[in-house]
Design a protein around this motif. Structure first.
Motif, short mmCIF file in Angstrom:
data_model
loop_
_atom_site.label_atom_id
_atom_site.label_comp_id
_atom_site.label_asym_id
_atom_site.label_seq_id
_atom_site.Cartn_x
_atom_site.Cartn_y
_atom_site.Cartn_z
N ARG A 124 0.83 -1.22 0.00
CA ARG A 124 0.00 0.00 0.00
C ARG A 124 0.86 1.26 0.00
O ARG A 124 0.58 2.21 -0.71
CB ARG A 124 -0.92 0.00 1.22
CG ARG A 124 -1.96 -1.13 1.23
CD ARG A 124 -2.74 -1.12 2.53
NE ARG A 124 -1.86 -1.34 3.69
CZ ARG A 124 -1.48 -0.40 4.53
NH1 ARG A 124 -1.91 0.85 4.39
NH2 ARG A 124 -0.70 -0.68 5.55
N ARG A 125 1.89 1.27 0.84
CA ARG A 125 2.75 2.45 0.97
C ARG A 125 4.20 1.99 0.98
O ARG A 125 4.57 1.10 1.76
CB ARG A 125 2.44 3.23 2.24
CG ARG A 125 1.02 3.78 2.32
CD ARG A 125 0.79 4.47 3.65
NE ARG A 125 1.56 5.70 3.76
CZ ARG A 125 1.09 6.91 3.44
NH1 ARG A 125 -0.14 7.03 2.96
NH2 ARG A 125 1.84 7.98 3.57
N VAL A 165 2.29 -0.67 -7.11
CA VAL A 165 2.41 0.07 -5.85
C VAL A 165 1.94 1.51 -6.11
O VAL A 165 2.51 2.22 -6.94
CB VAL A 165 3.85 0.06 -5.32
CG1 VAL A 165 3.94 0.83 -4.01
CG2 VAL A 165 4.34 -1.37 -5.13
N HIS A 210 1.38 4.19 -3.72
CA HIS A 210 1.90 5.29 -2.91
C HIS A 210 3.39 5.05 -2.64
O HIS A 210 3.76 4.08 -1.98
CB HIS A 210 1.15 5.39 -1.58
CG HIS A 210 1.53 6.60 -0.77
ND1 HIS A 210 0.69 7.66 -0.57
CD2 HIS A 210 2.68 6.91 -0.09
CE1 HIS A 210 1.30 8.57 0.17
NE2 HIS A 210 2.51 8.13 0.47
N TYR A 236 4.82 2.45 6.70
CA TYR A 236 5.12 1.83 5.42
C TYR A 236 5.16 0.31 5.54
O TYR A 236 5.75 -0.23 6.47
CB TYR A 236 6.47 2.33 4.90
CG TYR A 236 6.46 3.82 4.65
CD1 TYR A 236 5.99 4.33 3.45
CD2 TYR A 236 6.87 4.71 5.64
CE1 TYR A 236 5.94 5.71 3.23
CE2 TYR A 236 6.83 6.08 5.44
CZ TYR A 236 6.36 6.57 4.24
OH TYR A 236 6.32 7.93 4.03
N ASP A 237 4.52 -0.36 4.56
CA ASP A 237 4.63 -1.81 4.54
C ASP A 237 5.73 -2.29 3.61
O ASP A 237 5.98 -3.49 3.49
CB ASP A 237 3.30 -2.50 4.22
CG ASP A 237 2.52 -1.84 3.11
OD1 ASP A 237 1.35 -2.18 2.97
OD2 ASP A 237 3.10 -1.02 2.38
#
Length: 232
Positions: A53-54, A74, A76, A114-115
């Motif tokens: 996601r981020r 991806v 973001h 952040y992932d």
């Protein structure tokens, strides 16, 4: 621990990281091959890129890694780089959600947000890996992944070649280079709370030799590697 100075065969004049990449920025895209880094990302089994996601793109440079991440879905991507010249190229590319000029060891990005934290071909510019892995861990959400793509220490030791570029003057210039053994990565990352989940290496092969035939004596030598870490 050995240092790069123990192996340096070029003795080029050396500049700091920001100065070097500002000077290299206009020609960087013409000199860096995808097989150095992006090909390694293609080979990784994890993370599931489309589920990210981020992402924090540390040492984002001209946006090559960010562009690749966009192509994987991806949405973001926040980029950080110390070089204003490289960030200018990244802005022109337009793949990052945000860009900021900062040190990868002290990014100013939000904690636990952040992932994916990713860095490519930057660790040889850090005298100590501990602050980088600690900052990556600070940025990581629970269960996040950290991907580090590095020049292989064996390649640096065999060739004695620093990270360098050739400006308009025609005289090569080295950018401050440090040698980090795999044990240093392990110690620094584990101390920061990361768990190693994957490692892969790229060798000097036919693809490389087609572009750099003078490297024929290096066939089979490991050139770069990717380390994948997970946060609990």
């Amino acid at each position: 621990m050995p240092t790069f100075a123990d192996f340096d065969r070029r003795n080029y004049p050396t500049v700091d990281v920001a100065t070097g990449y500002d000077g290299w920025a206009p020609t960087y895209e013409r000199t860096v091959m995808d097989s150095m880094d992006l090909a390694l990302l293609d080979r990784l089994r994890q993370p599931q890129w489309g589920a990210v996601r981020r992402a924090a793109d540390l040492g984002c440079g001209t946006g090559r890694t960010g562009d690749w991440l966009r192509q994987q879905g991806v949405a973001h991507i926040d980029g950080v780089d110390v070089s204003a010249g490289m960030l200018e190229r990244a802005r022109e590319r337009g793949v990052h959600t945000s860009l900021r000029q900062a040190d990868v060891r002290e990014t100013g990005l939000a904690s636990g947000n952040y992932d994916l934290v990713i860095a490519s071909l930057i660790d040889e510019h850090l005298p100590d890996l501990g602050p980088f892995y600690a900052e990556a861990r600070r940025l990581a959400a629970p269960g996040a992944t950290c991907v580090m793509v590095s020049y292989h220490p064996q390649f640096i030791m065999v060739t004695g070649m620093p990270t360098h570029y050739t400006p308009a003057s025609g005289e090569p210039v080295a950018i401050s280079t440090h040698l980090h053994l795999l044990s240093e990565h392990m110690t620094a990352a584990l101390s920061a709370g990361w768990i190693l989940t994957e490692i892969t290496e790229a060798l000097v092969d036919d693809t490389w030799l087609a572009a750099k035939p003078k490297w024929s004596a290096l066939r089979g030598q490991p050139f770069s590697l990717a380390l994948v870490w997970s946060a609990p």
